[in-house]
Design an enzyme around this catalytic site. Structure first.
Site, PDB file in Angstrom:
ATOM      1  N   ARG A  53       0.875  -1.174   0.000  1.00 54.74           N
ATOM      2  CA  ARG A  53       0.000   0.000   0.000  1.00 54.74           C
ATOM      3  C   ARG A  53       0.907   1.217   0.000  1.00 54.74           C
ATOM      4  O   ARG A  53       2.116   1.099  -0.001  1.00 54.74           O
ATOM      5  CB  ARG A  53      -1.027  -0.031   1.150  1.00 54.74           C
ATOM      6  N   GLY A  54       0.275   2.401  -0.025  1.00 54.63           N
ATOM      7  CA  GLY A  54       1.070   3.617  -0.186  1.00 54.63           C
ATOM      8  C   GLY A  54       1.158   3.910  -1.682  1.00 54.63           C
ATOM      9  O   GLY A  54       1.451   3.004  -2.480  1.00 54.63           O
ATOM     10  N   ALA A  55       0.891   5.163  -2.048  1.00 56.67           N
ATOM     11  CA  ALA A  55       0.727   5.495  -3.466  1.00 56.67           C
ATOM     12  C   ALA A  55       1.905   5.070  -4.359  1.00 56.67           C
ATOM     13  O   ALA A  55       1.699   4.385  -5.377  1.00 56.67           O
ATOM     14  CB  ALA A  55       0.443   6.992  -3.601  1.00 56.67           C
ATOM     15  N   ARG A  90      -7.514  -0.231  -6.689  1.00 54.03           N
ATOM     16  CA  ARG A  90      -7.737   0.843  -5.704  1.00 54.03           C
ATOM     17  C   ARG A  90      -7.932   2.159  -6.465  1.00 54.03           C
ATOM     18  O   ARG A  90      -7.141   2.474  -7.355  1.00 54.03           O
ATOM     19  CB  ARG A  90      -6.559   0.941  -4.707  1.00 54.03           C
ATOM     20  N   GLN A 203      -2.281   2.324  10.139  1.00 53.58           N
ATOM     21  CA  GLN A 203      -0.970   2.288   9.452  1.00 53.58           C
ATOM     22  C   GLN A 203       0.098   3.060  10.224  1.00 53.58           C
ATOM     23  O   GLN A 203       1.286   2.779  10.101  1.00 53.58           O
ATOM     24  CB  GLN A 203      -1.080   2.888   8.037  1.00 53.58           C
ATOM     25  N   ASP A 244      -1.932  10.698  -1.702  1.00 54.69           N
ATOM     26  CA  ASP A 244      -2.242   9.696  -2.728  1.00 54.69           C
ATOM     27  C   ASP A 244      -2.564  10.328  -4.073  1.00 54.69           C
ATOM     28  O   ASP A 244      -2.511   9.684  -5.107  1.00 54.69           O
ATOM     29  CB  ASP A 244      -3.418   8.829  -2.278  1.00 54.69           C
ATOM     30  N   ASN A 254      -5.306  12.606   0.963  1.00 52.41           N
ATOM     31  CA  ASN A 254      -4.476  11.668   1.732  1.00 52.41           C
ATOM     32  C   ASN A 254      -5.376  10.896   2.694  1.00 52.41           C
ATOM     33  O   ASN A 254      -6.595  11.096   2.741  1.00 52.41           O
ATOM     34  CB  ASN A 254      -3.379  12.428   2.490  1.00 52.41           C
ATOM     35  N   LYS A 255      -4.785  10.010   3.458  1.00 59.25           N
ATOM     36  CA  LYS A 255      -5.523   9.135   4.371  1.00 59.25           C
ATOM     37  C   LYS A 255      -6.525   9.923   5.215  1.00 59.25           C
ATOM     38  O   LYS A 255      -6.222  11.019   5.679  1.00 59.25           O
ATOM     39  CB  LYS A 255      -4.505   8.401   5.255  1.00 59.25           C
TER      40      LYS A 255
HETATM   41  O1  MRU Z   1      -4.496   3.219   2.319  1.00 61.76           O
HETATM   42  P1  MRU Z   1      -3.011   3.373   2.270  1.00 61.76           P
HETATM   43  O2  MRU Z   1      -2.304   2.748   3.414  1.00 61.76           O
HETATM   44  O3  MRU Z   1      -2.463   2.952   0.918  1.00 61.76           O
HETATM   45  O4  MRU Z   1      -2.811   4.945   2.381  1.00 61.76           O
HETATM   46  C1  MRU Z   1      -1.515   5.467   2.337  1.00 61.76           C
HETATM   47  C2  MRU Z   1      -1.475   6.914   2.556  1.00 61.76           C
HETATM   48  O5  MRU Z   1      -2.472   7.558   2.783  1.00 61.76           O
HETATM   49  C3  MRU Z   1      -0.142   7.577   2.409  1.00 61.76           C
HETATM   50  O6  MRU Z   1      -0.108   8.738   3.178  1.00 61.76           O
HETATM   51  C4  MRU Z   1       0.064   7.964   0.948  1.00 61.76           C
HETATM   52  O7  MRU Z   1      -0.118   6.874   0.101  1.00 61.76           O
HETATM   53  C5  MRU Z   1       1.371   8.562   0.724  1.00 61.76           C
HETATM   54  S1  MRU Z   1       2.573   7.300   0.474  1.00 61.76           S
HETATM   55  C6  MRU Z   1       4.121   7.832   0.404  1.00 61.76           C
END
Ligand code: MRU
Length: 363
Positions: A53-55, A90, A203, A244, A254-255
């Site tokens: 996960r993470g963009a 996603r 996370q 993201d 973002n999250k």
């Molecule tokens: O749902 P996730 O865990 O993929 O969400 C991740 C985030 O929100 C991060 O802040 C974002 O992807 C930046 S990653 C460097």
């Protein structure tokens, strides 16, 4: 970064030269386990079920997913099917679409027998580029932390609040929001990180705390609701988060919960920075309200995972029987609440002009 002294990236080509290895992030912080992806379905499941996960890492995994698809069947039909399957995993992180478009642009004009090799090569390049970009973000953000440290004075730690996980686990290496923190820490600047637990999937508590702790960076995990209070008390010098998808005008998705931190930072005069690689900018939209917000399973809200005293990792229910859960996974912070965007080319205002100044070729 290192895990128990061994250098790791979050994704790498297996020794046989075609399988792809990842770290299963659903098992952290309790177990460090790697998983082998052998086909496009494995890659799609790894993204959808958040083993990765993470963009930026979602983008890198999608690129390798295309390579695995081409290794099995390099026909035009499979190229399109693999692209569509991976794109559906996603919706919010734009790096996914960016990486898939990049692969299709490269592979479409090639003959079938050229595609597999070219796909593996480009996927590896995308990973290497991400590492370079994140390292540069780290250098640019480090300068901001150094300036705050100079103002605070020798011996005073710089207190940085972060949300979710935008560390090396969210990228191929280094991270985005955490890269400046690693660079500052490695340069001897005393830093301390307030780690938002980041409900519902935690996370922050499970991944950010794990990776910062492994590197020796001092941290405190806090409930998501604590940040505003700490800012009122003057105990947060700056916020750095990831994103993201950031629009061409600087709105930041973002999250879930990031927006509330930005509001609290604005109210308390705390600088609020967003760290991002340029593939996270969606140059096709200006208004953050156009970004698709992922709606995830209500189970992530109504249940929680943890380790018991006897060492078993279990999932427990935390709501009354039959209570309904809702789970929007991201929110949008308007550009006006963002102090600056930390990119691989430098720090700019969260605005069309700011981004255009650093990336004139994209605007
Ligand atoms: O749902 P996730 O865990 O993929 O969400 C991740 C985030 O929100 C991060 O802040 C974002 O992807 C930046 S990653 C460097």
């Amino acid at each position: 970064m290192k895990v128990n002294g061994v250098p790791y990236r979050t994704i790498w080509l297996a020794e046989d030269g075609w399988g792809v290895e990842i770290i299963d992030q659903t098992r952290l912080p309790f177990e460090f386990i790697t998983v082998r992806l052998e086909n496009v379905d494995d890659a799609a499941v790894a993204i959808k079920d958040m083993l990765v996960r993470g963009a930026p890492l979602i983008g890198a995994t999608a690129a390798y997913g295309m390579a695995l698809a081409m290794q099995a069947d390099a026909s035009d039909g499979n190229l399109k099917a693999a692209h569509d399957k991976l794109l559906a995993t996603r919706p919010t992180a734009v790096n996914l679409r960016w990486a898939l478009d990049e692969m299709v642009r490269l592979l479409e004009p090639l003959s079938e027998n050229e595609r597999s090799k070219a796909a593996y090569q480009r996927a590896a390049e995308i990973c290497d580029e991400d590492v370079e970009i994140c390292s540069a973000i780290g250098d640019n953000g480090h300068a901001l932390i150094r300036d705050i440290h100079k103002k605070k004075g020798e011996g005073e730690a710089v207190n940085i609040l972060t949300h979710c996980n935008a560390g090396w686990l969210a990228t191929v290496d280094w991270g985005t929001a955490l890269a400046p923190i690693y660079k500052a820490f490695d340069a001897g600047i005393p830093v301390h990180v307030w780690v938002d637990e980041t409900r519902p999937r935690n996370q922050g508590a499970s991944l950010t705390a794990w990776e910062l702790g492994r590197h020796g960076v001092p941290l405190t995990v806090i409930a998501d609701n604590a940040g505003g209070h700490l800012m009122q008390e003057g105990r947060v010098d700056m916020c750095i988060v990831g994103t993201d998808r950031t629009t061409a005008a600087g709105d930041v998705c973002n999250k879930i919960g990031t927006y509330l931190k930005a509001l609290a930072a604005d109210d308390n005069g705390v600088p609020f920075y967003v760290a991002l690689p340029s593939p996270t900018v969606d140059w096709t939209i200006d208004d953050g309200r156009e970004i698709p917000i992922e709606e995830r399973s209500a189970d992530e809200v109504t249940k929680i995972q943890g380790k018991t005293d006897s060492g078993d990792v279990v999932m427990v229910e935390i709501v009354p029987d039959g209570a309904k859960g809702g789970n929007p996974a991201f929110d949008v912070t308007p550009a006006r609440l963002v102090t600056g965007l930390i990119t691989e080319r430098g720090v700019c205002a969260a605005s069309k002009e700011g981004l255009k100044g650093l990336f004139p070729e994209k605007a």
